[in-house]
Design a protein around this motif. Structure first.
Motif, PDB file in Angstrom:
ATOM      1  N   SER A  49      34.547  34.752  29.472  1.00 54.34           N
ATOM      2  CA  SER A  49      35.646  35.012  30.400  1.00 54.34           C
ATOM      3  C   SER A  49      35.103  35.457  31.742  1.00 54.34           C
ATOM      4  O   SER A  49      34.037  36.080  31.837  1.00 54.34           O
ATOM      5  CB  SER A  49      36.585  36.075  29.826  1.00 54.34           C
ATOM      6  N   ARG A  50      35.851  35.130  32.796  1.00 51.80           N
ATOM      7  CA  ARG A  50      35.450  35.527  34.153  1.00 51.80           C
ATOM      8  C   ARG A  50      35.480  37.041  34.311  1.00 51.80           C
ATOM      9  O   ARG A  50      34.915  37.586  35.253  1.00 51.80           O
ATOM     10  CB  ARG A  50      36.371  34.889  35.194  1.00 51.80           C
ATOM     11  N   VAL A  51      36.104  37.720  33.380  1.00 47.27           N
ATOM     12  CA  VAL A  51      36.120  39.181  33.328  1.00 47.27           C
ATOM     13  C   VAL A  51      35.287  39.616  32.132  1.00 47.27           C
ATOM     14  O   VAL A  51      35.495  39.150  31.014  1.00 47.27           O
ATOM     15  CB  VAL A  51      37.546  39.734  33.163  1.00 47.27           C
ATOM     16  N   CYS A  52      34.343  40.511  32.360  1.00 48.89           N
ATOM     17  CA  CYS A  52      33.562  41.123  31.288  1.00 48.89           C
ATOM     18  C   CYS A  52      33.946  42.599  31.226  1.00 48.89           C
ATOM     19  O   CYS A  52      33.914  43.280  32.265  1.00 48.89           O
ATOM     20  CB  CYS A  52      32.066  40.965  31.558  1.00 48.89           C
ATOM     21  N   LEU A  53      34.310  43.078  30.062  1.00 55.58           N
ATOM     22  CA  LEU A  53      34.717  44.487  29.946  1.00 55.58           C
ATOM     23  C   LEU A  53      33.504  45.370  29.718  1.00 55.58           C
ATOM     24  O   LEU A  53      32.851  45.300  28.674  1.00 55.58           O
ATOM     25  CB  LEU A  53      35.723  44.665  28.808  1.00 55.58           C
ATOM     26  N   GLY A  54      33.198  46.193  30.707  1.00 57.25           N
ATOM     27  CA  GLY A  54      32.156  47.197  30.581  1.00 57.25           C
ATOM     28  C   GLY A  54      32.687  48.410  29.846  1.00 57.25           C
ATOM     29  O   GLY A  54      33.871  48.751  29.944  1.00 57.25           O
ATOM     30  N   THR A  55      31.804  49.092  29.122  1.00 60.52           N
ATOM     31  CA  THR A  55      32.255  50.111  28.167  1.00 60.52           C
ATOM     32  C   THR A  55      31.580  51.465  28.330  1.00 60.52           C
ATOM     33  O   THR A  55      31.702  52.322  27.457  1.00 60.52           O
ATOM     34  CB  THR A  55      31.990  49.605  26.734  1.00 60.52           C
ATOM     35  N   MET A  56      30.878  51.670  29.446  1.00 65.18           N
ATOM     36  CA  MET A  56      29.992  52.831  29.529  1.00 65.18           C
ATOM     37  C   MET A  56      30.696  54.184  29.514  1.00 65.18           C
ATOM     38  O   MET A  56      30.066  55.209  29.287  1.00 65.18           O
ATOM     39  CB  MET A  56      29.113  52.734  30.773  1.00 65.18           C
ATOM     40  N   THR A  57      32.018  54.196  29.740  1.00 65.10           N
ATOM     41  CA  THR A  57      32.735  55.479  29.711  1.00 65.10           C
ATOM     42  C   THR A  57      33.151  55.884  28.301  1.00 65.10           C
ATOM     43  O   THR A  57      33.552  57.024  28.074  1.00 65.10           O
ATOM     44  CB  THR A  57      33.993  55.423  30.601  1.00 65.10           C
ATOM     45  N   TRP A  58      33.041  54.958  27.360  1.00 69.00           N
ATOM     46  CA  TRP A  58      33.482  55.246  25.989  1.00 69.00           C
ATOM     47  C   TRP A  58      32.501  56.196  25.322  1.00 69.00           C
ATOM     48  O   TRP A  58      31.339  55.873  25.110  1.00 69.00           O
ATOM     49  CB  TRP A  58      33.577  53.958  25.173  1.00 69.00           C
ATOM     50  N   GLY A  59      32.973  57.380  25.027  1.00 68.33           N
ATOM     51  CA  GLY A  59      32.128  58.387  24.401  1.00 68.33           C
ATOM     52  C   GLY A  59      32.034  59.662  25.200  1.00 68.33           C
ATOM     53  O   GLY A  59      31.724  60.727  24.655  1.00 68.33           O
ATOM     54  N   ALA A  92      43.649  41.371  38.741  1.00 65.15           N
ATOM     55  CA  ALA A  92      43.021  40.911  39.987  1.00 65.15           C
ATOM     56  C   ALA A  92      42.445  39.509  39.844  1.00 65.15           C
ATOM     57  O   ALA A  92      42.353  38.763  40.829  1.00 65.15           O
ATOM     58  CB  ALA A  92      41.915  41.884  40.397  1.00 65.15           C
ATOM     59  N   PHE A  93      42.062  39.134  38.633  1.00 65.30           N
ATOM     60  CA  PHE A  93      41.396  37.849  38.431  1.00 65.30           C
ATOM     61  C   PHE A  93      42.371  36.685  38.339  1.00 65.30           C
ATOM     62  O   PHE A  93      41.968  35.539  38.171  1.00 65.30           O
ATOM     63  CB  PHE A  93      40.490  37.937  37.198  1.00 65.30           C
ATOM     64  N   GLU A  94      43.649  36.994  38.494  1.00 64.80           N
ATOM     65  CA  GLU A  94      44.671  35.952  38.614  1.00 64.80           C
ATOM     66  C   GLU A  94      45.071  35.743  40.067  1.00 64.80           C
ATOM     67  O   GLU A  94      45.916  34.909  40.365  1.00 64.80           O
ATOM     68  CB  GLU A  94      45.913  36.330  37.785  1.00 64.80           C
ATOM     69  N   ILE A  95      44.460  36.505  40.968  1.00 64.05           N
ATOM     70  CA  ILE A  95      44.812  36.438  42.385  1.00 64.05           C
ATOM     71  C   ILE A  95      43.863  35.504  43.118  1.00 64.05           C
ATOM     72  O   ILE A  95      42.643  35.630  43.010  1.00 64.05           O
ATOM     73  CB  ILE A  95      44.750  37.847  43.023  1.00 64.05           C
ATOM     74  N   GLN A  97      42.229  45.496  43.507  1.00 70.29           N
ATOM     75  CA  GLN A  97      42.431  44.070  43.266  1.00 70.29           C
ATOM     76  C   GLN A  97      41.821  43.225  44.373  1.00 70.29           C
ATOM     77  O   GLN A  97      41.273  42.150  44.108  1.00 70.29           O
ATOM     78  CB  GLN A  97      43.918  43.779  43.107  1.00 70.29           C
ATOM     79  N   LEU A  98      41.900  43.697  45.605  1.00 66.77           N
ATOM     80  CA  LEU A  98      41.256  42.980  46.703  1.00 66.77           C
ATOM     81  C   LEU A  98      39.752  42.872  46.459  1.00 66.77           C
ATOM     82  O   LEU A  98      39.161  41.791  46.569  1.00 66.77           O
ATOM     83  CB  LEU A  98      41.506  43.705  48.029  1.00 66.77           C
ATOM     84  N   ALA A  99      39.119  43.986  46.103  1.00 67.52           N
ATOM     85  CA  ALA A  99      37.664  44.008  45.898  1.00 67.52           C
ATOM     86  C   ALA A  99      37.247  43.137  44.722  1.00 67.52           C
ATOM     87  O   ALA A  99      36.242  42.422  44.788  1.00 67.52           O
ATOM     88  CB  ALA A  99      37.193  45.446  45.698  1.00 67.52           C
ATOM     89  N   LEU A 100      38.016  43.178  43.632  1.00 72.04           N
ATOM     90  CA  LEU A 100      37.662  42.408  42.448  1.00 72.04           C
ATOM     91  C   LEU A 100      37.908  40.916  42.646  1.00 72.04           C
ATOM     92  O   LEU A 100      37.091  40.084  42.239  1.00 72.04           O
ATOM     93  CB  LEU A 100      38.448  42.913  41.237  1.00 72.04           C
ATOM     94  N   ALA A 101      39.029  40.577  43.272  1.00 73.18           N
ATOM     95  CA  ALA A 101      39.324  39.169  43.536  1.00 73.18           C
ATOM     96  C   ALA A 101      38.290  38.578  44.486  1.00 73.18           C
ATOM     97  O   ALA A 101      37.897  37.417  44.355  1.00 73.18           O
ATOM     98  CB  ALA A 101      40.730  39.020  44.108  1.00 73.18           C
ATOM     99  N   TRP A 102      37.839  39.375  45.458  1.00 73.24           N
ATOM    100  CA  TRP A 102      36.791  38.900  46.373  1.00 73.24           C
ATOM    101  C   TRP A 102      35.509  38.620  45.603  1.00 73.24           C
ATOM    102  O   TRP A 102      34.869  37.580  45.796  1.00 73.24           O
ATOM    103  CB  TRP A 102      36.524  39.946  47.459  1.00 73.24           C
ATOM    104  N   CYS A 103      35.129  39.530  44.726  1.00 72.42           N
ATOM    105  CA  CYS A 103      33.900  39.360  43.949  1.00 72.42           C
ATOM    106  C   CYS A 103      33.986  38.104  43.088  1.00 72.42           C
ATOM    107  O   CYS A 103      33.029  37.324  43.000  1.00 72.42           O
ATOM    108  CB  CYS A 103      33.677  40.588  43.077  1.00 72.42           C
ATOM    109  N   ASP A 104      35.131  37.876  42.471  1.00 71.26           N
ATOM    110  CA  ASP A 104      35.309  36.736  41.579  1.00 71.26           C
ATOM    111  C   ASP A 104      35.158  35.401  42.313  1.00 71.26           C
ATOM    112  O   ASP A 104      34.675  34.429  41.726  1.00 71.26           O
ATOM    113  CB  ASP A 104      36.690  36.816  40.925  1.00 71.26           C
ATOM    114  N   GLN A 105      35.544  35.365  43.593  1.00 71.11           N
ATOM    115  CA  GLN A 105      35.508  34.092  44.312  1.00 71.11           C
ATOM    116  C   GLN A 105      34.163  33.798  44.975  1.00 71.11           C
ATOM    117  O   GLN A 105      33.987  32.728  45.557  1.00 71.11           O
ATOM    118  CB  GLN A 105      36.637  34.028  45.355  1.00 71.11           C
ATOM    119  N   VAL A 106      33.198  34.719  44.883  1.00 67.97           N
ATOM    120  CA  VAL A 106      31.879  34.480  45.468  1.00 67.97           C
ATOM    121  C   VAL A 106      31.185  33.349  44.711  1.00 67.97           C
ATOM    122  O   VAL A 106      31.081  33.377  43.487  1.00 67.97           O
ATOM    123  CB  VAL A 106      31.008  35.761  45.430  1.00 67.97           C
ATOM    124  N   ASP A 107      30.727  32.355  45.442  1.00 67.77           N
ATOM    125  CA  ASP A 107      30.059  31.207  44.836  1.00 67.77           C
ATOM    126  C   ASP A 107      28.822  31.658  44.060  1.00 67.77           C
ATOM    127  O   ASP A 107      27.973  32.366  44.600  1.00 67.77           O
ATOM    128  CB  ASP A 107      29.660  30.221  45.933  1.00 67.77           C
TER     129      ASP A 107
END
Length: 350
Positions: A14-24, A326-329, A295-305
């Motif tokens: 998926s274009r989104v990867c869930l990071g987990t470092m706060t769990w715990g 954000a990844f639907e924007i 959402q602006l920051a994440l959508a921008w990152c997603d569209q970087v070639d």
């Protein structure tokens, strides 16, 4: 949800990867269970963790996140094949992890076994070196004069990398890991691992995850071009600059329970006068176009070639829902122009 191929592995992530470092530390088992279930329901099939997590890293928090994921897997073993699970071996410098020593072939073998036990799974899809044995220009060390390259014994590092690669290849053949990747590494690191694998017929590097955001885009264009040409997946981490791009830390604010309210191993190096000025302007751009700053920051990152999948993380469910949305924007040309105008004024604010 959109998907991309992870390097040459054939895995669709998926274009989104869930990071987990706060769990715990910031999040409980119950929180993690809810995040996993929600992410899977949204089509996210890529999860990232590390033996060093949860954060901030301490002897007490070591291994907690993998253990939490393992707890969920122990209750849902039939769902293991629904997602691509990535974890990492810690590099040198932390005395409570293998005495603070370098990553070696022996460390790879033993650490994989330990992660498999904590994760309660038979295999790891993507096993990554959290940072290399040599010092690299990450964590704000990319400014001239912060590190030196000429004092590094190149041949010694090549020998270490070959030993690491041989251990990883052995682990792939044993079925303990499927693929391997890098983290906090450089174009030289990618190139050398590719050359070594080709020369010796060993497992090939699949991916690299580095810090990348509107405030920290040093990998564009050179490292990302290297990834594209070598078919190495590029995985940005901290696309919100540790939460700074939400605007919640502006003017010295430290919301209770937020990451910046905890002690940081590397300090709050992202909190600079220039960073705050840039964040304020990005928040204005978001407001102008009816978007949330995150959402602006994440959508921008997603569209970087060249970006394959962006690693996000959240401590609260409403944050996770907003971030995934954000990844639907699709950012318009007008939004991208306004973003570019700010970026040109603050190309390297920390």
């Amino acid at each position: 949800m959109k998907y991309s191929t992870l390097g040459r592995t054939g895995l669709e992530v998926s274009r989104v990867c869930l990071g987990t470092m706060t769990w715990g530390t910031q999040n409980t088992q119950e929180d993690a269970d809810a995040q996993i279930e929600y992410a899977l329901a949204q089509g996210i099939n890529f999860f990232d963790t590390a033996e060093m997590y949860s954060v901030p890293p301490t002897p007490e928090s070591y291994g907690k996140t993998e253990t939490i994921i393992g707890d969920w897997l122990s209750r849902n073993p039939h769902r293991r094949d629904e997602f691509v699970l990535a974890t990492k071996i810690a590099g040198n410098g932390l005395r409570y992890i293998r005495g603070g020593g370098d990553i070696t072939g022996e460390a790879i073998i033993s650490s994989i076994d330990a992660s498999l036990e904590r994760l309660q799974t038979d295999y790891i899809d993507l096993y990554q070196m959290h940072w290399p044995n040599r010092t690299t220009p990450h964590f704000a060390k990319h400014h001239p004069g912060r590190i030196t390259f000429t004092d590094v014994d190149t041949e010694a590092h090549k020998a270490q990398m070959l030993e690491i690669l041989q251990a990883l290849d052995e682990s792939v053949k044993a079925g303990k890991i499927r693929h391997f990747g890098l983290s906090d590494d450089t174009t030289w690191g990618i190139s050398e691992y590719v050359k070594l694998s080709e020369k010796h017929g060993l497992a090939r590097v699949a991916s690299i995850q580095n810090e990348f955001s509107l405030l920290h885009a040093k990998d564009w264009p050179y490292l990302i071009e290297q990834c594209v040409r070598d078919d190495v997946a590029y995985l940005p981490w901290s696309p919100l600059a540790a939460g700074a791009l939400t605007g919640k830390y502006l003017n010295g604010a430290r919301p209770e329970g937020s990451r910046w309210s905890y002690a940081q191993r590397n300090g709050l190096f992202r909190d600079t006068e220039l960073s705050n000025a840039a964040i304020a302007e990005y928040c204005d751009v978001a407001q102008k176009h009816g978007l949330m700053p995150a959402q602006l920051a994440l959508a921008w990152c997603d569209q970087v070639d060249g970006v394959t999948s962006t690693i996000i993380g959240a401590t609260k469910m409403d944050q996770l829902i907003e971030d995934i949305g954000a990844f639907e924007i699709a950012l318009s040309d007008d939004v991208l122009k306004d973003v570019a105008d700010v970026f040109k004024r603050y190309p390297m604010p920390y």
